[in-house]
Design a protein around this motif. Structure first.
Motif, mmCIF file in Angstrom:
data_model
loop_
_atom_site.group_PDB
_atom_site.id
_atom_site.type_symbol
_atom_site.label_atom_id
_atom_site.label_comp_id
_atom_site.label_asym_id
_atom_site.label_seq_id
_atom_site.Cartn_x
_atom_site.Cartn_y
_atom_site.Cartn_z
ATOM 1 N N UNK A 142 25.430 39.049 48.770
ATOM 2 C CA UNK A 142 24.069 38.583 48.509
ATOM 3 C C UNK A 142 23.721 37.260 49.185
ATOM 4 N N UNK A 143 24.636 36.322 49.171
ATOM 5 C CA UNK A 143 24.331 34.960 49.645
ATOM 6 C C UNK A 143 23.774 34.922 51.067
ATOM 7 N N UNK A 144 24.397 35.579 52.045
ATOM 8 C CA UNK A 144 23.838 35.488 53.404
ATOM 9 C C UNK A 144 22.527 36.253 53.590
ATOM 10 N N UNK A 145 22.190 37.142 52.668
ATOM 11 C CA UNK A 145 20.966 37.938 52.789
ATOM 12 C C UNK A 145 19.726 37.225 52.260
ATOM 13 N N UNK A 146 19.904 36.167 51.483
ATOM 14 C CA UNK A 146 18.762 35.494 50.855
ATOM 15 C C UNK A 146 17.972 34.688 51.881
ATOM 16 N N UNK A 147 16.693 35.037 52.122
ATOM 17 C CA UNK A 147 15.894 34.316 53.110
ATOM 18 C C UNK A 147 15.448 32.934 52.643
ATOM 19 N N UNK A 148 15.614 32.662 51.354
ATOM 20 C CA UNK A 148 15.192 31.376 50.799
ATOM 21 C C UNK A 148 16.363 30.441 50.508
ATOM 22 N N UNK A 149 17.554 30.865 50.853
ATOM 23 C CA UNK A 149 18.769 30.085 50.581
ATOM 24 C C UNK A 149 18.842 29.695 49.108
ATOM 25 N N UNK A 150 18.520 30.665 48.246
ATOM 26 C CA UNK A 150 18.519 30.436 46.802
ATOM 27 C C UNK A 150 19.843 30.801 46.149
ATOM 28 N N UNK A 151 20.739 31.450 46.866
ATOM 29 C CA UNK A 151 21.996 31.918 46.287
ATOM 30 C C UNK A 151 23.149 31.052 46.776
ATOM 31 N N UNK A 152 23.962 30.625 45.826
ATOM 32 C CA UNK A 152 25.143 29.831 46.171
ATOM 33 C C UNK A 152 26.254 30.152 45.176
#
Length: 86
Positions: free
Chosen positions: A15-25
């Motif tokens: 999921x992390x690299x797919x988030x266009x908003x850089x909301x996942x960490x």
């Protein structure tokens, strides 16, 4: 509505690299979503990409503590991506 990653998360790193908003960490134990950055991919895709790539059903859900309208999600998208250009 922001999304929420539940304890079902297996830390697969999809999921992390797919988030266009850089909301996942990465959180303390599992990945987490920054509700202030999550637009459910409004402004980018038809559906949230994190949910699409997650191999475990119902791991990424709507955060019941952060209900937002489509208009609020669009407003958040505009603020996030306008600030990126400054």
């Amino acid at each position: 509505m922001a999304l929420l990653i539940t304890r079902k998360c297996i830390n697969c790193d999809m999921c992390e690299p797919e988030c266009p908003n850089q909301a996942i960490s990465m959180g303390e134990d599992i990945y987490q979503i920054d509700a202030d950055r999550c637009t459910e991919c409004v402004g980018h895709y038809e559906t949230p990409t994190c949910q699409q790539v997650c191999p475990i059903d119902n791991t990424i859900i709507i955060d019941p503590g952060r209900l937002e309208s489509q208009e609020q999600l669009w407003d958040k998208f505009v603020v996030l991506h306008h600030a990126d250009r400054l």
